[in-house]
Write an enzyme that holds these catalytic residues in place. Sequence first.
Site, PDB file in Angstrom:
ATOM      1  N   ASP A   1       0.836  -1.203   0.000  1.00  0.00           N
ATOM      2  CA  ASP A   1       0.000   0.000   0.000  1.00  0.00           C
ATOM      3  C   ASP A   1       0.866   1.246   0.000  1.00  0.00           C
ATOM      4  OD1 ASP A   1      -2.402  -1.295   0.051  1.00  0.00           O
ATOM      5  OD2 ASP A   1      -2.615  -1.244   2.227  1.00  0.00           O
TER       6      ASP A   1
ATOM      7  N   LYS B   1      -2.943   3.551  -2.416  1.00  0.00           N
ATOM      8  CA  LYS B   1      -4.189   4.293  -2.444  1.00  0.00           C
ATOM      9  C   LYS B   1      -3.898   5.790  -2.499  1.00  0.00           C
ATOM     10  CE  LYS B   1      -6.539   0.882   0.401  1.00  0.00           C
ATOM     11  NZ  LYS B   1      -5.472  -0.086   0.697  1.00  0.00           N
TER      12      LYS B   1
ATOM     13  N   GLY C   1       0.188  -0.773   5.973  1.00  0.00           N
ATOM     14  CA  GLY C   1       0.635   0.152   7.006  1.00  0.00           C
ATOM     15  C   GLY C   1      -0.005  -0.193   8.348  1.00  0.00           C
TER      16      GLY C   1
ATOM     17  N   ASP D   1      -1.431  -1.812  11.468  1.00  0.00           N
ATOM     18  CA  ASP D   1      -1.949  -3.156  11.715  1.00  0.00           C
ATOM     19  C   ASP D   1      -2.951  -3.497  10.606  1.00  0.00           C
ATOM     20  OD1 ASP D   1      -2.387  -5.344  14.067  1.00  0.00           O
ATOM     21  OD2 ASP D   1      -4.248  -4.964  12.964  1.00  0.00           O
TER      22      ASP D   1
ATOM     23  N   ILE E   1      -6.753  -2.933  11.458  1.00  0.00           N
ATOM     24  CA  ILE E   1      -7.279  -1.655  11.960  1.00  0.00           C
ATOM     25  C   ILE E   1      -7.332  -0.670  10.799  1.00  0.00           C
ATOM     26  CG2 ILE E   1      -6.932   0.285  13.548  1.00  0.00           C
ATOM     27  CD1 ILE E   1      -5.879  -1.668  15.571  1.00  0.00           C
TER      28      ILE E   1
ATOM     29  N   ALA F   1      -1.133   2.984  14.005  1.00  0.00           N
ATOM     30  CA  ALA F   1      -0.723   4.396  14.046  1.00  0.00           C
ATOM     31  C   ALA F   1      -1.046   5.035  15.397  1.00  0.00           C
ATOM     32  CB  ALA F   1      -1.399   5.157  12.912  1.00  0.00           C
TER      33      ALA F   1
ATOM     34  N   MET G   1      -7.560   9.066   9.479  1.00  0.00           N
ATOM     35  CA  MET G   1      -8.098   9.686   8.248  1.00  0.00           C
ATOM     36  C   MET G   1      -9.020  10.852   8.585  1.00  0.00           C
ATOM     37  SD  MET G   1      -8.882   6.094   6.293  1.00  0.00           S
ATOM     38  CE  MET G   1      -9.301   5.224   7.789  1.00  0.00           C
TER      39      MET G   1
HETATM   40  C1  LIG Z   1      -6.180   3.517   5.875  1.00  0.00           C
HETATM   41  S1  LIG Z   1      -5.692   3.969   7.490  1.00  0.00           S
HETATM   42  C2  LIG Z   1      -4.641   2.607   7.850  1.00  0.00           C
HETATM   43  C3  LIG Z   1      -4.306   2.481   9.306  1.00  0.00           C
HETATM   44  C4  LIG Z   1      -3.329   1.356   9.589  1.00  0.00           C
HETATM   45  N1  LIG Z   1      -3.866   0.068   9.256  1.00  0.00           N
HETATM   46  C5  LIG Z   1      -2.898   1.360  11.055  1.00  0.00           C
HETATM   47  O1  LIG Z   1      -3.201   0.401  11.787  1.00  0.00           O
HETATM   48  O2  LIG Z   1      -2.234   2.332  11.469  1.00  0.00           O
HETATM   49  C6  LIG Z   1      -4.614   5.292   7.173  1.00  0.00           C
HETATM   50  C7  LIG Z   1      -4.603   6.333   8.262  1.00  0.00           C
HETATM   51  O3  LIG Z   1      -3.830   5.920   9.365  1.00  0.00           O
HETATM   52  C8  LIG Z   1      -3.210   7.026   9.980  1.00  0.00           C
HETATM   53  N2  LIG Z   1      -1.756   6.839   9.925  1.00  0.00           N
HETATM   54  C9  LIG Z   1      -1.095   5.773   9.496  1.00  0.00           C
HETATM   55  N3  LIG Z   1       0.223   5.907   9.663  1.00  0.00           N
HETATM   56  C10 LIG Z   1       0.407   7.120  10.210  1.00  0.00           C
HETATM   57  C11 LIG Z   1       1.561   7.861  10.636  1.00  0.00           C
HETATM   58  N4  LIG Z   1       2.796   7.365  10.516  1.00  0.00           N
HETATM   59  N5  LIG Z   1       1.370   9.080  11.168  1.00  0.00           N
HETATM   60  C12 LIG Z   1       0.130   9.602  11.313  1.00  0.00           C
HETATM   61  N6  LIG Z   1      -0.991   8.953  10.925  1.00  0.00           N
HETATM   62  C13 LIG Z   1      -0.854   7.732  10.396  1.00  0.00           C
HETATM   63  C14 LIG Z   1      -3.659   8.259   9.207  1.00  0.00           C
HETATM   64  O4  LIG Z   1      -4.800   8.784   9.843  1.00  0.00           O
HETATM   65  C15 LIG Z   1      -4.009   7.665   7.861  1.00  0.00           C
HETATM   66  O5  LIG Z   1      -4.925   8.477   7.163  1.00  0.00           O
END
Ligand SMILES: C[S@@+](CC[C@H](N)C(=O)[O-])C[C@H]1O[C@@H](n2cnc3c(N)ncnc32)[C@H](O)[C@@H]1O
Length: 254
Positions: A37, A59, A90, A92, A95, A121, A173
């Site tokens: 991703d 994405k 990214g 987990d 989640i 995150a 997000m």
């Molecule tokens: C589609 S979700 C995936 C989340 C992912 N599966 C997780 O467990 O962290 C993507 C969102 O996770 C958050 N995110 C992921 N990595 C991040 C990071 N390093 N810093 C800040 N926000 C993060 C943001 O809100 C982003 O829009």
Amino acid sequence: MMHRGKVHLVGSGPGDPELLTLKAARLIAGAGVVVFDRLVGESILDLLPAGARRMDVGKETGRHAVPQAEINRLLVGLAMDGHDVVRLKGGDPFIFGRGGEEAQALAAAGIPFEVVPGITAASGCAAASGIPLTLRGIAEGVRLVTGHRQDDGDLDLDWASLADPRCTLVVYMGVASAERMAAGLVGAGLPADTPVAIIERGTTPEQRTWVSRLGCLTADMERWAPKPPALLVIGRVVDHAVVSGWPALAEAAQ
Ligand SMILES: C[S@@+](CC[C@H](N)C(=O)[O-])C[C@H]1O[C@@H](n2cnc3c(N)ncnc32)[C@H](O)[C@@H]1O
């Protein structure tokens, strides 16, 4: 019968490669075929073997570069062709990562798979900003919610249940819907001076963190314009952030 490959749904954590689990690091180092991703950064992709076949299904903000159904079909197809696949996601996989949908598709097709959890995150960004997500006497729980609106419609959240001053709220997000989020929470009774941390690219060398309050979140977000990926942490724990050597996060840092 043709050998079926196995799919590993691997969480790669929030960005810092040192936050990979040992299992994720081992699978990445030995990967033959990788489907990844947009959230998976270069510093993690650099750990792939030189000869690994890389498939980017990243994405774009607000839409999926490759539709989810197509990603599901791709994973099933690769495994049917006998490939062992590392599906790198990214944070987990389970989640807000649509890992649940991928696991369902694999199970329905009879493809063997395993899920390798990653640091999400919320945990990564909170730790990297010194924010304890729970704190005795301050926050007895945490809720993880998405600020992503379905088909760009209204944010359909249960504001009354979310407006709990003793529970930390982490919004994934949530940048685009921060104004709606603040209005919904304050409208449901959460004090307007409730602190909000905004963490951009948490755990990476480019991490930026700001602190606002629900009552001025909209104006602050317009001023700071955080870029994805960014996360909101809402709740009194933000005022109790600790970094080694104190002090806590500065108000409206940077
Ligand atoms: C589609 S979700 C995936 C989340 C992912 N599966 C997780 O467990 O962290 C993507 C969102 O996770 C958050 N995110 C992921 N990595 C991040 C990071 N390093 N810093 C800040 N926000 C993060 C943001 O809100 C982003 O829009």
